[in-house]
Design an enzyme around this catalytic site. Sequence first.
Site, PDB file in Angstrom:
ATOM      1  N   ASP A  47      69.300  89.461  66.290  1.00 17.46           N
ATOM      2  CA  ASP A  47      69.239  87.934  66.441  1.00 17.46           C
ATOM      3  C   ASP A  47      68.803  87.214  65.274  1.00 17.46           C
ATOM      4  O   ASP A  47      69.610  86.246  64.840  1.00 17.46           O
ATOM      5  CB  ASP A  47      68.178  87.845  67.629  1.00 17.46           C
ATOM      6  CG  ASP A  47      68.778  86.542  68.613  1.00 17.46           C
ATOM      7  OD1 ASP A  47      69.958  86.618  68.645  1.00 17.46           O
ATOM      8  OD2 ASP A  47      68.059  86.373  69.502  1.00 17.46           O
ATOM      9  N   ASP A  75      69.398  86.841  76.434  1.00 15.51           N
ATOM     10  CA  ASP A  75      68.062  86.613  76.479  1.00 15.51           C
ATOM     11  C   ASP A  75      67.336  86.577  77.737  1.00 15.51           C
ATOM     12  O   ASP A  75      66.185  86.360  77.767  1.00 15.51           O
ATOM     13  CB  ASP A  75      68.249  84.870  75.943  1.00 15.51           C
ATOM     14  CG  ASP A  75      68.633  84.628  74.453  1.00 15.51           C
ATOM     15  OD1 ASP A  75      68.714  85.688  73.937  1.00 15.51           O
ATOM     16  OD2 ASP A  75      69.288  83.849  74.385  1.00 15.51           O
TER      17      ASP A  75
END
Length: 536
Positions: free
Chosen positions: A386, A439
């Site tokens: 990420d 997420d």
Amino acid sequence: MSFPPGRRRRFSAALPLLFLVVLSLAVAVTADGASQDDGPKLPSCNNPFKLVKVKIWVDGIEDEDLSGLTASFGASLPEEASKSPKLPAVFSNPLNGCSTSSSKLSGAVALSTRGDCDFVTKAKVAQSGDAAALLVINDKEELYKMVCSENDTSLNISIPVVMIPKSAGDAVNKSMEEKHVEILLYAPTRPIVDFSVMFLWAMAVGTIVIASLWQEFGTSEQTDERYDELSLKESSNTTGNDDEKEILDISAKGAVVFVIIASTFLVLLYFFMSSWFVWLLIVLFCIGGVQGMHNCIMTPIARKCRNCAQKTLNLPLFGEVSIVSLVVAVFCLIFAVVWAVNRRASYSWVGQDILGICLMITVLQLARLPNIKVATVLLCCAFVYDIFWVFLSPLIFHESVMIAVARGDNSGGESIPMLLRVPRVFDPWGGYDMIGFGDILFPGLLVAFGFRYDKENKKHLANGYFLWLVIGYGFGLFFTYLGLYLMNGHGQPALLYLVPCTLGVAVVLGLVRGELKGLWNYSPESSSMRYATGEA
């Protein structure tokens, strides 16, 4: 512990779901449209950048509103439309606005294209022609921050200066062909508290909690029938002969390979993003959503009405099919098709969220983290993934790859569906608050592991791990949106906040309680689990 056998699935049938899990990491951030730095801070060039509503009237008929961005210099715009005048729109001549215009700009909103001279020069030319405001049309879709140079120490720009994207300029240009166009500019402020974010937060946390507890309230211990996505087949001579549920146990090696594959797909999306590519993702999303929704509907039906699923009929290709399962499958398929057809409607977010939540609940039943060691490898790899693709990829690709993909550049107006979204009802700018499936799924795997561990070791809520992991995830998601707010909407890697707040909580609690070694080397096979497992 043992999972009830009422929801057994073939591993091969879940491959579309796992493929979507890989792609879900590509939409983990949200970004605004502005780019570049804020330029030098000078007394006459330090205005805050504000989003602008550009209202258009064509021959007196109100057209679609456009969006723009104010410059760091010039006059401020009112916050309410009622306090701003409606002015005629006139293109500068020459169009670049770098020299005195032959068009009459007095009392009008002057329009000029970007390039050939700096923004300050364009503003001075428009002001010298008595223009009431200046709209600069960018040559790209993003909103560029118009700043001064260090030599502009004594500016006297008294008109508003606003940039609009290329598509907005094209729309205005098309409207002005032999028509009278009027423009009104104002800069409404966003509310401090975004209630849509609160609802999205509740959806994300709720999805993880429901998926973790699904085995407790979603199935019946007395349900021994094995049903597939479309059918439940049984006969008298197979009564009591249970097939074992197949679960995908993620290994440490598989976790690393998984993140590498996710990076590969992200790069492919970046270079080959197009409307047909997004359409492929929409089709895959619908397939996974139908399968997940079918699972979430049939599971409570099988629990509450055991005999309902025993009524079958014979169909070509499918053979003996449960009538109830077939009806539910047809309903789910129609639901997904209706969403796909109306995906651009204002209400389509409801269908997308329902399909997405059902899909994620099913994935979290299918995939499993066996221990904290594998969880550490997977979440740390996703953490680095990420951060790299949001913050470090511009060093290689000259822009953030993750943000470019999430923004949907070159997608022909289509958007990637692997996310939950909620409209900003109270925001004058509208739009959506979003969170990517990745997420939710990746921290969700750890939370689900915490629940299984607590149950197997007969831990209560307070001295277990499940409750604290849920609280940690909730705080991590809060910090994600707080960071997004403090960074003025610039893209934020959500796992930067979620991993420390979930994996960090599990490790710290394990250390404090002296249970980290057991968590680290925990093996489901050492417990009373009786179902077969696959390995990633």
